[in-house]
Design an enzyme around this catalytic site. Structure first.
Site, PDB file in Angstrom:
ATOM      1  N   GLY B  32     -25.545  -8.809  17.252  1.00  0.00           N
ATOM      2  CA  GLY B  32     -24.283  -8.407  17.952  1.00  0.00           C
ATOM      3  C   GLY B  32     -23.806  -9.358  18.772  1.00  0.00           C
ATOM      4  O   GLY B  32     -22.944  -9.472  19.349  1.00  0.00           O
ATOM      5  N   CYS B 241      -7.752  10.664  -4.587  1.00  0.00           N
ATOM      6  CA  CYS B 241      -7.123   9.302  -5.220  1.00  0.00           C
ATOM      7  C   CYS B 241      -6.488   9.712  -6.313  1.00  0.00           C
ATOM      8  O   CYS B 241      -7.011  10.517  -7.176  1.00  0.00           O
ATOM      9  CB  CYS B 241      -8.432   8.198  -5.773  1.00  0.00           C
ATOM     10  N   CYS B 244      -8.430   8.181  -9.623  1.00  0.00           N
ATOM     11  CA  CYS B 244      -9.838   8.066 -10.039  1.00  0.00           C
ATOM     12  C   CYS B 244     -10.311   9.632  -9.595  1.00  0.00           C
ATOM     13  O   CYS B 244     -11.499  10.188  -9.783  1.00  0.00           O
ATOM     14  CB  CYS B 244     -10.809   7.172  -9.471  1.00  0.00           C
ATOM     15  N   CYS B 266      -7.501   4.513  -4.090  1.00  0.00           N
ATOM     16  CA  CYS B 266      -8.650   4.000  -3.618  1.00  0.00           C
ATOM     17  C   CYS B 266      -8.383   2.439  -3.024  1.00  0.00           C
ATOM     18  O   CYS B 266      -7.640   1.688  -4.020  1.00  0.00           O
ATOM     19  CB  CYS B 266      -9.665   3.668  -4.513  1.00  0.00           C
ATOM     20  N   CYS B 272     -12.854   2.490  -7.606  1.00  0.00           N
ATOM     21  CA  CYS B 272     -11.865   3.139  -8.325  1.00  0.00           C
ATOM     22  C   CYS B 272     -12.077   2.885  -9.932  1.00  0.00           C
ATOM     23  O   CYS B 272     -12.159   3.873 -10.701  1.00  0.00           O
ATOM     24  CB  CYS B 272     -10.340   2.778  -7.941  1.00  0.00           C
TER      25      CYS B 272
END
Lengths: 433, 308
Positions: B32, B241, B244, B266, B272
């Site tokens: 980080g 979606c 899908c 998606c 997807c």
């Protein structure tokens, strides 16, 4: 579609073919060759070399051609190319005192040893469109001078320095010379002679051989606060327009530093390398540079007698406007070092150094053209949710400050009047919590 | 004219790659924390993924399989451009399948398909400094990180909640890494933040223009900034979606007619596509319009391995 998700590759190929067609323009018009660009658009080539930080007129001309005359794009092309080149060594410090000058002017003395040499300059031309030039014109006859220029040309600031009237080149902390000024002129010439002797061996008595090793912004990340060596490197390849405006702002009162053009010179200097196996310097190139030595606001008091201060500019090519801008900004960035209040943009190291590079600036500004629809979708969802909360509040439901568990009614997409409310539902818990 | 230049494997010279790898190792050692590195000019504009490009160039090998996504899609212009750059300069195999890739370079999304050990995620980062919008000075923010002085972030969050009822940050939502450094996750939607936490993949973040590299080693604890009484939340759609039928993935909104009608699909096109191959269907996938749209918008990727 703007981002056709299928056929993206085909579209890109077609776009680039169209770009190339635009570059070529009307095929009945003869194509530009690199010699024409290099010889007749020399100042464009100079700018691309300076900001691309690669001295190669041939490749700079190619970049200008490839970029269709967009100099910032050309600079980027050359910069991206230079980063792949091997480093063969470090040159000796370039001695601009021994420059073969084509131009050398001072605005602080009416006349001076070596003279005012105007050279090729736009100054004093009337900016009237030259309609005759439209049909082309042969090169004028340039007569050879009767005698060669005084070489080496002594430096205006050296005389002031010899008298103690200006801070030494390295700044106020340096020892003042105790020579008398009339001797100093000879000294300047003498130093150049010593320079001749120095050519016999490496690391000879060069005035700056005791300086600490300078930084290198192309090999190390810029660390703030940055020393003057690193700052000057940043300015030397900074965008000319940015530097010009920053310099201009100091003249208009945003960090005024009272500049006088002590001396500006343009000409060829030798670049020397010292191969270890030889032990003496060999000249590997002659390059054209422009140098600006500015005399600025005097300082003094306490332990230090009054003396002028300095700003310095040095760029590839005949880029006088940029050299002078650089010197003004260099001086502005020395404000704190010289005990001045640094309250203006041009005096602000972070502001100037982190925003001066047009390769970075142009890239980031133009990245807004990349698709941002995932980010935008996130913002849409947030704004819709906030609007819904606001409306609930307006209807007297009381503003909920609890972002969680407030289940929206499902809306139909076709519910035109209200269709902005259908897709958002904050999830009360972190996923998987 | 001079002879044509030849470029080395993955474009960057070996010294530069070593310099970048050293920065990456340092970044992995201090999760980080932003590590300065001497970013080079790349043939793509700064701000267009040069940090990710350099990190990928430094870690990629001949046997790697590379996937590049932009906003979740393999086939948007910049993803295509970066993928073909490595196909050309490193001659590596490329893929659009998350599960097949050993290196995934991304701009602004984390794939929906869970990552596994051994994979490397490379993020393109425009602004690596999470405190930048609160304090523009690099000299100040570096000191703030050193002193763990993150109060400003919580003040902003507090102000958002009092004014608006929730955090007003929807992407690039700051995270706390192993309880020490606050880090910018790059502009991924906050929806993706939970995927950062204890991910089995090595996650590397490259900011080219800003000359910073930072990292999350596998299984690092990553927590989104929040208050105990106002836990972190993510976007969720009321619908699935349209192609899908997934109710789990981040959806893009696509305007499909002049009346402002919309469909949702998606953002992760590979996810997807795999779902549809497995026989899943969304609300619009039956209609003719949707087929056309799917053809135009989602489509098979054309690049499978090597240069075109």
């Amino acid at each position: 579609m703007y981002v056709a998700i299928k056929g993206g590759e085909r579209a890109i190929r077609a776009a680039h073919a169209l770009l190339d067609a635009c570059r070529r323009g009307d095929p009945d018009v003869p194509e530009l060759d690199l010699d024409q660009i290099r010889e007749q658009l020399g100042l464009a080539v100079d700018r691309v070399m300076a900001e691309g930080s690669l001295y190669d007129p041939e490749f700079a001309a190619l970049a200008v051609k490839q970029a269709q005359g967009d100099l910032v794009e050309a600079i980027f092309l050359l910069r991206a190319y230079r980063t792949t080149l091997p480093r063969l060594g470090e040159s000796e410090p370039v001695d601009t005192t021994r420059m073969a000058a084509m131009r050398r002017v001072s605005a602080v003395y009416k006349d001076l040893p070596g003279g005012q040499i105007l050279g090729p300059t736009f100054d004093y031309t009337h900016r009237l469109l030259d309609f005759e030039l439209a049909d082309g014109r042969d090169a004028p006859d340039i007569a050879e001078a009767d005698e060669p220029l005084h070489e080496p040309l002594p430096r205006v600031l050296d005389w002031l320095n010899a008298e103690g009237l200006i801070e030494p080149p390295g700044g106020m902390g340096q020892k003042q010379p105790d020579t008398a000024p009339d001797v100093a002129v000879d000294d300047a010439a003498g130093a150049a002679d010593a320079g001749d002797d120095a050519s016999e061996k490496c690391g000879g008595p060069h005035p700056h051989n005791d300086d600490p090793e300078p930084g290198d912004i192309t090999l190390d990340p810029l660390e703030l606060p940055a020393g003057r060596d690193v700052r000057l490197q940043c300015l030397a390849r900074a965008d000319e327009g940015f530097l010009l405006s920053m310099a201009y702002s100091t003249q208009r009162g945003f960090g005024r530093n009272h500049p006088f053009a002590g001396e500006i010179r343009t000409g060829e200097v030798a670049v020397e390398l010292c191969p270890e196996e030889l032990g003496f310097p060999v000249s590997v190139a002659d390059i054209t540079v422009t140098e600006a030595d500015m005399i600025n606001q005097f300082k003094g008091g306490g332990d230090v007698p009054a003396q002028f201060t300095r700003g310095y500019g040095l760029v590839f090519g005949r880029l006088e406007r940029k050299a002078v801008s650089m010197a003004l900004v260099d001086r502005a960035l020395r404000a704190e070092e010289l005990g001045e209040e640094a309250s203006s943009p041009a005096q602000d190291h972070e502001f100037v150094l982190l925003h001066a590079d047009n390769v970075q600036a142009s890239g980031f500004v133009q990245h807004v053209k990349l698709p941002h629809y995932a980010d935008f979708q996130s913002e849409l969802a947030l704004v819709r949710g906030l609007r819904r909360k606001w409306e609930v509040g307006k209807r007297g439901g009381g503003t909920t400050t609890d972002g969680a568990g407030d289940t929206p009614e499902a809306h139909d997409v076709d519910d035109a009047g209200d269709s902005h409310l259908h897709s958002f539902g904050p999830d009360g818990m972190e996923n998987g919590a | 004219m001079k002879p044509k230049s030849r470029y080395t494997f993955a474009y960057l010279d070996e010294q530069t790659k070593r310099m970048i790898r050293r920065a990456v190792l340092k970044a992995v050692a201090v999760p980080g924390c932003q590590i300065p590195f001497a970013s080079r000019e790349m043939p793509l504009p700064p701000g267009w993924g040069t940090g990710g490009l350099q990190v990928t160039a430094a870690v990629i090998g001949q046997d790697d399989v590379l996937k590049v996504i932009d906003q979740g899609s393999d086939d948007t212009t910049n993803a295509v451009s970066i993928r073909s750059f490595f196909a050309r300069t490193a001659n590596v195999a490329t893929t659009t399948r998350t599960s097949e890739a050993s290196i995934i370079q991304t701009r602004h999304r984390i794939p929906e398909t869970p990552l596994r050990e051994g994979q490397i995620m490379v993020y393109q980062v425009p602004i690596p400094e999470p405190l930048r919008w609160l304090e523009p000075r690099e000299t100040e923010t570096r000191t703030m990180h050193a002193l763990e002085e993150y109060g400003l972030l919580y003040v902003k969050l507090y102000e958002d909640i009092t004014r608006l009822g929730e955090a007003a940050t929807s992407y690039n939502y700051p995270v706390l890494v192993e309880g020490r450094y606050v880090m910018s996750p790059s502009p991924i939607p906050k929806f993706d933040n939970p995927k950062l936490d204890r991910s089995p993949a090595l996650q590397l973040f490259g900011a080219g223009r800003e000359k910073r590299i930072y990292a999350l080693p596998p299984f690092t604890a990553v927590e989104s900034i929040a208050f105990e009484d106002h836990p972190f939340t993510v976007q969720r759609w009321e619908r699935a979606c349209d192609l899908c039928g997934s109710a789990e993935s981040f959806l893009d909104e696509i305007v499909i007619d002049d009346a402002g009608g919309r469909m949702f699909a998606c953002s992760d096109t590979d996810f997807c596509e795999r779902r549809r191959q497995a026989g899943n269907r969304g609300a619009m996938s039956a209609g003719l319009i949707a087929e056309e749209l799917a053809g135009e918008l989602i489509g098979e990727s054309e690049s499978e391995g090597g240069a075109q």
